[in-house]
Structures are given as C-alpha cells and as structure tokens.
Design an enzyme around this catalytic site. Structure first.
Site, PDB file in Angstrom:
ATOM      1  N   GLU A 110      25.907  29.425 152.033  1.00 58.45           N
ATOM      2  CA  GLU A 110      24.565  29.105 151.563  1.00 58.45           C
ATOM      3  C   GLU A 110      23.555  29.245 152.684  1.00 58.45           C
ATOM      4  O   GLU A 110      22.431  29.691 152.480  1.00 58.45           O
ATOM      5  CB  GLU A 110      24.522  27.671 151.016  1.00 58.45           C
ATOM      6  CG  GLU A 110      23.302  27.390 150.113  1.00 58.45           C
ATOM      7  CD  GLU A 110      22.060  26.966 150.876  1.00 58.45           C
ATOM      8  OE1 GLU A 110      20.952  27.070 150.317  1.00 58.45           O
ATOM      9  OE2 GLU A 110      22.169  26.539 152.038  1.00 58.45           O
TER      10      GLU A 110
ATOM     11  N   ASP B  16      29.228  24.967 154.111  1.00 61.22           N
ATOM     12  CA  ASP B  16      28.855  25.589 155.387  1.00 61.22           C
ATOM     13  C   ASP B  16      27.640  24.868 155.965  1.00 61.22           C
ATOM     14  O   ASP B  16      26.887  24.208 155.246  1.00 61.22           O
ATOM     15  CB  ASP B  16      28.606  27.098 155.235  1.00 61.22           C
ATOM     16  CG  ASP B  16      27.445  27.434 154.310  1.00 61.22           C
ATOM     17  OD1 ASP B  16      27.280  26.723 153.302  1.00 61.22           O
ATOM     18  OD2 ASP B  16      26.702  28.390 154.595  1.00 61.22           O
TER      19      ASP B  16
HETATM   20 ZN   LIG Z   1      21.650  22.916 152.205  1.00 59.46          ZN
END
Ligand SMILES: [Zn+2]
Length: 385
Positions: A142, A76
């Site tokens: 994340e 991501d």
């Molecule tokens: Zn990163």
C-alpha cells in the site's frame, strides 16, 4: 477457537516487530493469517509480482452468506528513517507512558490488530453461524506503488465471483482524537511537468530571442490566478500548487531557451483528470508559444454517498467515544480508491498525528477503544442489513 481473548496491543506489538517495509513481508501476513485461521477464517495467501518485488497479500473469510463485510488494510510500512530520530528501535514495539512505539503503530498495524480482536469478540457464541460473512483483505503493497496489492486482490476476488458488499478501511483517519473523523471519499491528485521551449540569445538583443523564463512565468500566472472551483458539499476547493521552477541558467547575459516547472493539483468531484488536462491546455495555449506538458493522474477523486457503512460507523463511534465524527474527504490517497468501484467503503482508524514520522506511536487506550468501536460497528452493521 482460542479461549483467551486476543489482546490488540500484544498483537499490534507482534506485527510491529516484523520490519515489513514495502515490498518486504518478514512474516507479517502469516501472523495475521494465523490468528484468523484460529478464529475459523478460511485464508488465501496471494502472491503477486516477481522476484524480490513479489508481494504477499491475504484474503480471509468466515461465513458463507451475504452481506460480506470486508475489513481492508496493509501490513507494509514506510521506512523508519534515521534511527537517532527515534526514542526506541522502530521495530522493537517499546512501551512508554501507556503508548506503544514503532513503525506501523498507527499506520496501520494497530488497526489490523483491533479489527481482529473485534471480530473474535463479535464471533463469540456465534461462530460461523450468522447470516452474513466477515472478510479481511490485507495487502503488503500500500505504501509504495500499490501495483501488486489491493487492486490485484480485488480482481482475483471478482474472477472467483466473490462479492464484497461493504468495506471499512483501517487507515488512521482520526485527526486529533479517536473518532473525530471518518473518510467517505478522497480528492484526486494530478502531477504535471511543464517545459517551455524558447530561443536562446544575448540578453541585450531580446528581439532575436524568445525568453522561455518569461513565458513560464506567464503560464504559471495563468494557472495560479484561476479559481478551479469553490468546493462542493463534501470537498474542499480544488487547489493547484507549484512545487518547483527550474531554469538553471548560470549566465546573467544569456536569455534562456528552456524553463521548467512542476505542479500538483488536488481536486474534488467537480473535476476529472481528463477535464483538468483540457483546462490546462486551454490556459497554457492562451499564453502561447512552444511547450510540453506531461501529466500523470495518480488517482481520480471519489465520494461514497453516506450510507449504511458510514452510518453504522458513526453510531458506533458516538456510543464508544461520545464524539460525532466529521465525514471528510481530506488528505492523501488510500486503497479505498480501488475498493469504491466494487462496494460502498468508509475509512476509519487511529489518530494519524505520528504516521510516517519518527516515534510513531499509539495510545493503548485508543487501541482498546478502537477495538470496541469496530465490535460495536459489527453489531450495528449486521443488525441493519
Ligand atoms: Zn496506511
């Protein structure tokens, strides 16, 4: 196994073309899984969370033995921001002057591509016939809350009895040049909202009021003059920074009843979140009066004592770049904060100067060198263990 060697630049470009802004995946995880399946990895696609917030994650492994060396990363990316700020479409993976442009180029699709290419090169002639295992833990969660990402995959692995023996996280830890910095821990972070409650009154009759602004100033003074610590072997001194003070009083002749402030503490290994909460209460109580304090700890500090992972990584970096990496704990948080409770972890990746910025880009030379560092690291790690 494919015959042609994987080109990390082509793979990074393929990933950048997927606009995988958290929580969207846009096929990024499947690209990673596809390459790893071609190399003989067994892939588990893991979806956590509900509806349009559902997150795709991947755990892939080759080999059956221990040690199981894991590469952890995220597909991501943060949003690109205004299109006009970019020289190219942020998801076009354009090339200019030896650099690949696009959101995720250094944070951290480039590093994922480099480790896949490194694994392919290292596995040539070995196949799955080596003493240990290589695994990939790739998440799509994340950059946001991290609720349905690495933490859940680690719990899923533990429930299956799957053990990670060592982990390398591909965050862009290099500061100015590839190989100048490896991270072996991170500082903790605490956010606090302080509200001071007083008694409103006429500015000419202060004895009938209790000025919340004055007490807020006294409290913030008590917090900011104190030294939290002087740092320790691997940590910079802990710091407290006030980010805003809000009173919002439109009248010059009214003593405010309420005054608010927000501050953040970045702390090293001399403190825990709970210890800081007690310290804050003591300092604020020493000023006195009514107040409320809401504290959120977004991560405790942690340190992984230098060991086989950071040593093998340091040696690989020296061989490929000639640089001697600093072992650091600076910067924000990463998924290493979850992984370190399971196994030794170190973080190493590309130069982070353009991460989260417009015109994020990676030098193709760095991408090739990182691939060679990761391959050399695999050599050294499995030779030592
Ligand atoms: Zn990163």
């Amino acid at each position: 196994m494919k015959n042609a060697a994987i080109d990390p630049a082509a793979l990074a470009a393929e990933l950048i073309r997927r606009p995988s802004v958290t929580p969207r995946d846009e096929g990024a995880i499947d690209i990673v899984a596809g390459y790893l399946e071609d190399l003989g990895f067994t892939c588990h696609r893991l979806v956590f969370g509900e509806g349009d917030q559902a997150i795709r994650n991947l755990y892939a492994r080759i080999g059956r033995g221990q040690p199981n060396l894991c590469f952890a990363g995220h597909t991501d990316v943060v949003p690109p921001g205004a299109r006009e700020a970019w020289s190219f479409d942020p998801f076009s993976a354009s090339l200019r002057a030896g650099a690949l442009y696009g959101r995720g180029a250094v944070d951290m699709k480039g590093a994922i591509a480099a480790f896949i290419a490194a694994a392919e090169r290292w596995l040539v002639g070995r196949g799955a016939d080596f003493a240990g295992s290589i695994s990939f833990l790739i998440t799509g969660d994340e950059e946001a809350a991290g609720l349905n990402g690495t933490r859940k995959v680690l719990e899923w692995l533990a429930a299956r009895g799957e053990v990670l023996d060592a982990c390398i996280v591909g965050e862009p830890t290099s500061a100015a040049a590839l190989g100048d910095m490896v991270k072996i821990g991170r500082r903790g972070s605490l956010n606090a909202h302080l509200s001071v409650h007083g008694v409103q009154g006429h500015i000419a009759y202060p004895h009938r009021a209790d000025n919340a602004a004055h007490r807020l100033v006294a409290m913030l003074h008590a917090l900011t003059v104190a030294e939290l610590d002087q740092g320790s072997e691997h940590f910079q001194p802990s710091t407290l920074q006030v980010s805003t003070i809000d009173i919002g009083n439109p009248a010059a002749n009214v003593i405010p009843a309420e005054a608010r402030a927000v501050f953040n503490i970045r702390f090293g290994d001399r403190w825990s979140g709970d210890g800081l909460k007690r310290w804050l209460a003591e300092r604020l109580d020493s000023v006195g009066g009514r107040y409320t304090l809401d504290v959120a700890i977004s991560g405790e500090s942690f340190l992984v004592a230098p060991g086989i992972v950071s040593e093998a990584l340091g040696e690989a970096i020296r061989r490929v770049t000639g640089r001697d990496p600093e072992l650091s704990t600076t910067g924000g948080t990463s998924d290493a904060r979850f992984i370190h409770s399971y196994c030794p972890v170190a973080e190493f990746g590309l130069v982070g100067q353009t991460m989260h910025k417009a015109d994020e880009r990676v030098d193709l030379a760095d991408l090739a060198a990182l691939t060679e560092i990761y391959r050399t690291f695999l050599d050294l790690f499995f030779a030592k263990s």
